[in-house]
Design a protein around this motif. Structure first.
Motif, PDB file in Angstrom:
ATOM      1  N   TYR A   1      -1.075  -9.397  -5.487  1.00  0.00           N
ATOM      2  CA  TYR A   1      -2.244  -8.862  -6.098  1.00  0.00           C
ATOM      3  C   TYR A   1      -1.867  -8.408  -7.606  1.00  0.00           C
ATOM      4  O   TYR A   1      -0.545  -7.948  -7.935  1.00  0.00           O
ATOM      5  N   ARG A   2      -2.443  -8.746  -8.567  1.00  0.00           N
ATOM      6  CA  ARG A   2      -2.638  -8.526  -9.897  1.00  0.00           C
ATOM      7  C   ARG A   2      -3.976  -7.676 -10.372  1.00  0.00           C
ATOM      8  O   ARG A   2      -4.930  -8.377 -10.125  1.00  0.00           O
ATOM      9  N   PRO A   3      -4.075  -6.626 -10.612  1.00  0.00           N
ATOM     10  CA  PRO A   3      -5.341  -5.745 -11.026  1.00  0.00           C
ATOM     11  C   PRO A   3      -5.772  -6.440 -12.269  1.00  0.00           C
ATOM     12  O   PRO A   3      -5.190  -6.862 -13.295  1.00  0.00           O
ATOM     13  N   PRO A   4      -6.972  -6.765 -12.272  1.00  0.00           N
ATOM     14  CA  PRO A   4      -8.039  -7.437 -13.263  1.00  0.00           C
ATOM     15  C   PRO A   4      -7.669  -6.472 -14.622  1.00  0.00           C
ATOM     16  O   PRO A   4      -7.899  -6.864 -15.594  1.00  0.00           O
ATOM     17  N   ASP A   5      -7.731  -5.168 -14.356  1.00  0.00           N
ATOM     18  CA  ASP A   5      -7.534  -4.276 -15.571  1.00  0.00           C
ATOM     19  C   ASP A   5      -6.778  -2.981 -15.363  1.00  0.00           C
ATOM     20  O   ASP A   5      -7.262  -2.094 -14.492  1.00  0.00           O
ATOM     21  N   ARG A   6      -5.561  -3.035 -15.768  1.00  0.00           N
ATOM     22  CA  ARG A   6      -4.635  -1.871 -15.353  1.00  0.00           C
ATOM     23  C   ARG A   6      -5.293  -0.598 -15.601  1.00  0.00           C
ATOM     24  O   ARG A   6      -4.964   0.581 -14.761  1.00  0.00           O
ATOM     25  N   LYS A   7      -5.872  -0.387 -16.532  1.00  0.00           N
ATOM     26  CA  LYS A   7      -6.459   0.892 -17.287  1.00  0.00           C
ATOM     27  C   LYS A   7      -7.417   1.451 -16.140  1.00  0.00           C
ATOM     28  O   LYS A   7      -7.520   2.612 -16.049  1.00  0.00           O
ATOM     29  N   ASN A   8      -8.241   0.490 -15.363  1.00  0.00           N
ATOM     30  CA  ASN A   8      -9.098   1.105 -14.492  1.00  0.00           C
ATOM     31  C   ASN A   8      -8.884   0.687 -12.890  1.00  0.00           C
ATOM     32  O   ASN A   8      -9.649   0.115 -12.201  1.00  0.00           O
TER      33      ASN A   8
END
Length: 318
Positions: free
Chosen positions: A38-45
């Motif tokens: 899994y790779r988050p599309p937006d690490r900030k959120n």
């Protein structure tokens, strides 16, 4: 002189063996675990993207930083390499995906690491508030402790409440069962660990030190630290059964009797084995106890590993 030389030769041999042990384990065991791809599309959120209504606090694998506010500590190229554990500011760490901060302070509210100090804790508060203003559903654990050998800043608990009061999640054991959405708009679990001042109590805006536990193993040997982390993790209850956060530090630290005293080259010995640690937590049957994983010099891959396992837990795959 000869005895000291022989000791150093033996230490270098031990270090070489320990580095090889982890490198070989990485080859044979791999780094796969539920959610590892899994790779988050937006690490900030990343918490918002996983779903605040379905993410319970005890399910989260919290990416943490060790000695978080040391990016500007000491004098560059002189004392800084001996105390710097992070190269990013607090705000940059949060944007990258860090969700647990480890802040050490001294009497005058300056952040410190041992005998070296840096900016005021107000810089930490300012960076946190900037991040919170730019996001809506990200929850943070903020640990603030008085550094060993220092006295508590006067009236510090009230000062934290003055700075972060509207965001503070009050001390309540039921928080662990709640979803992120249940806690909003409050977004900061602040754990205050004073040296001498009275600790926070149940119902207070701040949480006492017993709510964030760890077993600090003071070593510069990577396999020794790795194995000790597994052992101490195995002694904890599963996250669904406990009312405290438990932290595993994926770090090793310089030792005074070793020629290499700068933090970065020492901690690199274990830094790349964070995914292996999660893999081995599953192999050893203790992955249900993982909760906080901290590191020096945090990077995106470390965050992704924690977020990936969190995602798998939420989906019932771990």
């Amino acid at each position: 002189m000869g005895a000291q030389f022989s000791k150093q030769v033996e230490r270098r041999k031990t270090l070489r063996i320990e580095k090889n042990v982890l490198a070989e384990l990485k080859v044979t065991a791999g780094e796969d675990f539920p959610g590892s791809d899994y790779r988050p599309p937006d690490r900030k959120n990343w918490m918002a993207n996983l779903g605040s209504e379905r993410t319970r606090i005890h399910q989260i694998i919290w990416p943490g930083t060790h000695d978080s506010a040391t990016n500007d500590i000491g004098i560059p190229f002189i004392t800084r390499p001996f105390a710097q554990c992070q190269s990013l500011s607090i705000y940059q760490q949060l944007v990258l995906g860090t969700r647990l901060l480890d802040i050490r302070i001294q009497e005058n509210r300056l952040v410190c690491h041992g005998i070296l100090s840096t900016y005021s804790v107000d810089v930490v508060f300012s960076d946190i508030k900037k991040f919170l203003a730019e996001t809506q559903s990200e929850i943070l654990i903020l640990e603030i402790r008085t550094e060993f050998g220092h006295n508590d800043p006067p009236d510090f608990e009230n000062y934290v409440v003055e700075q972060l009061g509207e965001f503070l999640i009050h001390n309540d054991d039921w928080v662990f069962e709640k979803t992120i959405a249940d806690l909003l708009p409050r977004r900061v679990i602040c754990i205050w660990k004073p040296r001498k001042s009275p600790p926070p109590k149940g119902g207070d805006p701040l949480w006492g030190g017993g709510y964030l536990r760890d077993n600090w193993i003071d070593t510069d040997l990577p396999s020794t630290k790795f194995d000790s982390n597994i052992k101490h993790l195995s002694e904890q209850p599963p996250v669904t059964k406990r009312k405290y956060f438990y932290r595993v530090e994926n770090t090793v630290t310089p030792k005074a009797d070793n020629p290499v005293l700068c933090v970065k080259p020492v901690t690199k010995r274990i830094h790349k084995f964070a995914r292996l640690f999660i893999n081995q937590s599953f192999a050893k049957g203790v992955a249900d106890k993982l909760q906080v994983l901290s590191t020096d010099f945090i990077d995106g891959d470390f965050v992704d590993a924690c977020v990936g396992l969190t995602s798998a837990r939420i989906d019932g795959r771990a």
